[in-house]
Design a protein around this motif. Sequence first.
Motif, PDB file in Angstrom:
ATOM      1  N   THR A  41       0.722  -1.279  -0.047  1.00 45.01           N
ATOM      2  CA  THR A  41       0.052  -0.182  -0.273  1.00 45.01           C
ATOM      3  C   THR A  41       0.906   1.636  -0.413  1.00 45.01           C
ATOM      4  O   THR A  41       0.837   2.310  -0.143  1.00 45.01           O
ATOM      5  CB  THR A  41      -0.895  -0.107   1.249  1.00 45.01           C
ATOM      6  OG1 THR A  41      -1.638  -1.297   0.999  1.00 45.01           O
ATOM      7  CG2 THR A  41      -1.424   1.497   1.297  1.00 45.01           C
ATOM      8  N   THR A  42       1.946   0.870   0.700  1.00 45.54           N
ATOM      9  CA  THR A  42       2.702   1.918   0.386  1.00 45.54           C
ATOM     10  C   THR A  42       3.331   2.830  -0.895  1.00 45.54           C
ATOM     11  O   THR A  42       3.798   4.314  -0.905  1.00 45.54           O
ATOM     12  CB  THR A  42       3.894   1.869   1.617  1.00 45.54           C
ATOM     13  OG1 THR A  42       3.514   1.989   2.987  1.00 45.54           O
ATOM     14  CG2 THR A  42       4.786   3.385   1.171  1.00 45.54           C
ATOM     15  N   HIS A  45       0.155   4.271  -2.576  1.00 44.59           N
ATOM     16  CA  HIS A  45       0.076   5.558  -2.441  1.00 44.59           C
ATOM     17  C   HIS A  45       1.093   6.410  -2.159  1.00 44.59           C
ATOM     18  O   HIS A  45       1.271   7.932  -2.833  1.00 44.59           O
ATOM     19  CB  HIS A  45       0.132   5.448  -0.608  1.00 44.59           C
ATOM     20  CG  HIS A  45      -0.781   5.400   0.152  1.00 44.59           C
ATOM     21  ND1 HIS A  45      -1.604   5.576   1.246  1.00 44.59           N
ATOM     22  CD2 HIS A  45      -2.210   4.673  -0.518  1.00 44.59           C
ATOM     23  CE1 HIS A  45      -2.245   4.658   1.254  1.00 44.59           C
ATOM     24  NE2 HIS A  45      -2.778   4.623   0.148  1.00 44.59           N
ATOM     25  N   LEU A  50      -0.323  10.270  -2.574  1.00 46.70           N
ATOM     26  CA  LEU A  50      -1.026  10.141  -1.586  1.00 46.70           C
ATOM     27  C   LEU A  50       0.301  10.784  -0.310  1.00 46.70           C
ATOM     28  O   LEU A  50       0.246  10.601   0.711  1.00 46.70           O
ATOM     29  CB  LEU A  50      -1.669   9.289  -0.347  1.00 46.70           C
ATOM     30  CG  LEU A  50      -3.249   9.793  -1.541  1.00 46.70           C
ATOM     31  CD1 LEU A  50      -3.560   7.726  -1.230  1.00 46.70           C
ATOM     32  CD2 LEU A  50      -3.388  10.559  -1.680  1.00 46.70           C
ATOM     33  N   PRO A  82      -8.975   2.794  -3.700  1.00 47.11           N
ATOM     34  CA  PRO A  82      -8.310   2.086  -2.488  1.00 47.11           C
ATOM     35  C   PRO A  82      -8.407   1.207  -2.129  1.00 47.11           C
ATOM     36  O   PRO A  82      -9.336   0.744  -1.884  1.00 47.11           O
ATOM     37  CB  PRO A  82      -8.774   3.726  -1.708  1.00 47.11           C
ATOM     38  CG  PRO A  82      -9.214   3.856  -2.025  1.00 47.11           C
ATOM     39  CD  PRO A  82      -9.751   3.661  -3.529  1.00 47.11           C
ATOM     40  N   ASP A 156      -5.478  -1.758  -4.900  1.00 45.82           N
ATOM     41  CA  ASP A 156      -5.058  -2.142  -3.809  1.00 45.82           C
ATOM     42  C   ASP A 156      -6.022  -3.550  -3.456  1.00 45.82           C
ATOM     43  O   ASP A 156      -7.033  -2.534  -2.469  1.00 45.82           O
ATOM     44  CB  ASP A 156      -5.006  -0.674  -2.865  1.00 45.82           C
ATOM     45  CG  ASP A 156      -4.294  -1.273  -1.475  1.00 45.82           C
ATOM     46  OD1 ASP A 156      -3.682  -2.378  -1.192  1.00 45.82           O
ATOM     47  OD2 ASP A 156      -3.589  -0.699  -1.082  1.00 45.82           O
TER      48      ASP A 156
END
Length: 235
Positions: A41-42, A45, A50, A82, A156
Amino acid sequence: MLRISRLSAGYGGGTVLHDVDLCVGAGRVQAIIGRNGAGKTTLVHAIAGLLRPYSGTVEVSGVDLAGRPAHRIARAGVGLVPQGRRVFASLTVTEHLSLVTGLFRSPIWTVERVLDLMPRLAQRLRHRGNQLSGGEQQMLAIARALLTQPRLLLLDEPCEGLAGEVADRVREVVAGLAADGMTVLLVEQQLHHAVQLADRIAVLDYGRLVADEPADGVRADPAPIEALLSIAQRR
């Protein structure tokens, strides 16, 4: 379509991603798999804006977008679905879709087109976000992202928490987008889910890319990738 070079990112001064390199061709589906906390997820983002990377580049169609605000990255053709769907509980399906319509001239994706792709939403236009099932919320999140006119779609864990039949329908939608030429970066935890859709399979472990293989080869012999995932899970 997407070229990531030596990308490092994290939170509060701590580093989660370490010099990640990745290249995704136009119209291809690249899966990123790994355990919880691997940095998947990092990575999403950091691509979507984000999270501001510490270093490295994120090129989309040859333009480096690393560090730009999220709204400018979206304008550049990057759409995000997301983790956890993140629909607004009090807004109807129609209101969700209206938030992103009319922002682009000569749009390829229109409300009519996304409703044709996901007809269940057409039956739920007056329902609020908290009145939708998990699968319907995921379809709404995908529809909302498509209306931003992406060339690159970031997904994601789109099937997280969904029943088998509903998850299969979500995968059918994603497969249809890929067949139409959409470039997709797909985050998954489970290898057997990723290989159903992807052209390539990459493994992220402790923020480092430890494998990136053609999906055909992984389908024929999943053992090497499974071994990497097993080692990561035991740490």
